[in-house]
Design an enzyme around this catalytic site. Structure first.
Site, PDB file in Angstrom:
ATOM      1  CB  SER A 198     -29.851  59.016 -72.377  1.00 28.16           C
ATOM      2  OG  SER A 198     -29.200  60.060 -71.716  1.00 28.16           O
ATOM      3  CB  SER A 248     -26.799  61.324 -73.670  1.00 25.58           C
ATOM      4  OG  SER A 248     -27.078  59.945 -73.453  1.00 25.58           O
ATOM      5  CE  LYS A 252     -26.021  57.499 -76.186  1.00 26.14           C
ATOM      6  NZ  LYS A 252     -26.890  57.537 -74.977  1.00 26.14           N
TER       7      LYS A 252
HETATM    8  N1  GLN Z   1     -29.425  63.556 -68.468  1.00 25.54           N
HETATM    9  C1  GLN Z   1     -28.927  62.533 -67.606  1.00 25.54           C
HETATM   10  C2  GLN Z   1     -27.475  62.768 -67.289  1.00 25.54           C
HETATM   11  O1  GLN Z   1     -26.924  63.682 -67.819  1.00 25.54           O
HETATM   12  C3  GLN Z   1     -29.158  61.176 -68.200  1.00 25.54           C
HETATM   13  C4  GLN Z   1     -28.139  60.732 -69.162  1.00 25.54           C
HETATM   14  C5  GLN Z   1     -28.343  59.348 -69.661  1.00 25.54           C
HETATM   15  O2  GLN Z   1     -29.406  58.745 -69.479  1.00 25.54           O
HETATM   16  N2  GLN Z   1     -27.299  58.808 -70.275  1.00 25.54           N
HETATM   17  O3  GLN Z   1     -26.871  62.060 -66.519  1.00 25.54           O
END
Ligand code: GLN
Length: 494
Positions: free
Chosen positions: A178, A154, A79
């Site tokens: 995420s 994400s 990532k």
């Molecule tokens: N969907 C969550 C957010 O937008 C989690 C994101 C993540 O785990 N990086 O904060």
């Protein structure tokens, strides 16, 4: 079976026995990326030349009889949020579009030490803020099971490339779901380790008390293999836990005896899609047939988890992202002078750089966090959220089970754009995943079925802190008893 259909563990066996070379394996996956990624959009960058060079070097060292690392010759995707001194790290943000880190994150250094072949960098929501990968400043990533739908986020690129068979393993990060959420929506295995199990050194920070790096793979065994390679104490991360790392890959296929499986009463409330509910309930039935004792438990504060997360995560983000000022590193505006402003050119430059460098969701989080931390609101929001966070952790401590089974998300993958105008609906997607981050617990998502329209459904298992071994063994038991993990999406070729 062609090379690219093989699991990571199988491939390591073939490579070790000299039945395949790393160059062949790497080329196979590069060809797959070439034929699929124009449609899926999982990768922000692929460096084929560097990957093949590294693969050839591993092959040469193997032939010379040298001792090689644990992932020797195996392609892997990362990532675009973990620093690597050989490539850019953009966090899918204009702010870091041309940022070349001068050092390796510990996770990337460990992958290099394990002789893995780093194939490329995967797309994500900007600075990991989001749950659909639509917040990337650069491109949309599509779900390989249905190209009109989100892969989740994400770590959407990381999940989509594994699901589509473009790479056997990838690295994601999980601050509020995420890794687990895109894994669930793309039908692969994704694991968030205990907070502190994997070093955050060189991980570009979103919310430092929640962020954790973890593996995405096509099977639990492969996830165990990758976790083993990246976990461990790191003096460069003050929150890294100084505890031994079990040999997960050696124990993953030992079924758990006398497993106490907790089912959370509050999880099966209204709002849960009926197909998701029946797939998760059927999975629980599988555990029962394997001898598990299923216990209903209550996590009474879980109803506050999303609200608590969306105070703490943006607060930490607003502080972490203050470093992007157009001076230290990252994007700087061309428009330093603003004749309409009474502020100094320096202040104008800060403001303008941030206005142009960040996307709308990142700005929203910075504003929410700055508000929650400001004098007069700190006690009412941030401090209150920290107290609720403690209660959420205490709920888990009081539950006394080995594993907790739940959905990963309330619905299968939604259509791209469906939530574009509704940030709150997007935040609610995190209902089942944020608690593990708030409490610091490990969690895994694994395939447990399909919707009637053929979309993957994920099962989440959570465990007490540092019980990754139990988590992986529990997940593997289910994988062995079912064949959900064997399904692959139709190849997304043009
Ligand atoms: N969907 C969550 C957010 O937008 C989690 C994101 C993540 O785990 N990086 O904060």
């Amino acid at each position: 079976m062609s090379l690219i259909e093989r699991s990571a563990s199988d491939l390591l066996g073939l490579l070790a026995r000299g039945e395949a070379s790393s160059v062949e394996v790497t080329q196979g996956f590069l060809d797959e990326i070439e034929s699929q990624d124009a449609q899926v959009g999982a990768f922000l960058r692929v460096d084929a030349e560097a990957a093949l060079r590294r693969a050839a070097e591993v092959d040469r060292r193997r032939q010379a009889g040298e001792t090689l690392g644990k992932l020797a010759g195996l392609p892997i995707a990362v990532k675009d949020v973990l620093c690597d001194n050989e490539t850019k790290t953009t966090c899918a943000s204009r702010m870091l579009e041309s940022f070349h880190p001068p050092y390796d994150s510990t996770v990337v250094a460990k992958l290099k030490l394990a002789d893995a072949v780093l194939l490329g960098r995967t797309n994500m929501d900007e600075f990991a803020m989001g749950g659909s990968t639509e917040n990337s400043a650069f491109q949309v990533t599509r779900n390989p099971w249905d190209l009109e739908r989100t892969p989740g986020g994400s770590s959407g690129g990381a999940a989509a490339c594994v699901a589509a068979g473009m790479v056997p393993l990838s690295i994601g990060t999980d601050t509020g779901g995420s890794i687990r959420q895109p894994a669930g929506l793309c039908g692969v295995v994704g694991m968030k380790p205990t907070y502190g199990r994997v070093s955050r050194f060189g991980l570009v920070a979103f919310a430092s008390s929640l962020d954790q790096v973890g593996p995405l793979a096509r099977s639990t065994r492969d996830a165990a293999l990758l976790l083993e390679a990246i976990a461990g104490h790191d003096p460069q991360d003050a929150t890294s836990l100084d505890v031994p790392v079990p040999k997960y890959s050696a124990t993953v296929d030992r079924p758990l005896k006398n497993l106490r499986l907790g089912i959370v009463r509050e999880h099966f409330a209204s709002g849960l899609d009926t197909e998701v509910e029946s797939a998760v309930r059927a999975a629980i039935g599988v555990y029962e047939s394997l001898g598990a004792e299923v216990k209903e438990i209550s996590l009474p504060h879980s109803k506050y988890a999303v609200a608590t997360y969306y105070v703490i995560a943006p607060s930490e983000a607003s502080s972490n992202l203050a470093r992007y000022d157009g001076v230290h590193y990252g994007y700087r505006t061309e428009q330093i002078d603003d004749p309409d402003s009474l502020d100094s050119p320096l202040v104008n430059m800060y403001r303008q750089s941030r206005a142009e460098g960040f996307g709308p969701e990142v700005k929203r989080r910075i504003m929410l966090g700055t508000y929650a931390l400001s004098a007069g609101y700190y006690d009412a929001y941030y401090l209150k959220a920290l107290k609720v966070r403690r209660l959420i952790r205490q709920d888990f401590d009081a539950a006394f089970v080995d594993l907790i089974a739940s959905p990963v998300t309330a619905h299968p993958a939604f259509k791209l754009g469906a939530m574009a105008d509704d940030p709150l609906a997007m935040y609610l997607v995190d209902l089942y995943t944020v608690s593990a981050n708030l409490a610091g617990l490990p969690g895994i998502s694994l395939p447990c079925g399909f919707s009637s329209s053929g979309l993957p459904i994920g099962l989440q298992l959570q465990a007490p802190p540092l019980a990754e071994e139990t988590l992986l063994r529990g997940a593997h038991m289910f994988e062995q008893a079912t064949d959900w993990s064997d399904s692959r999406p139709p190849a997304a070729k043009d």
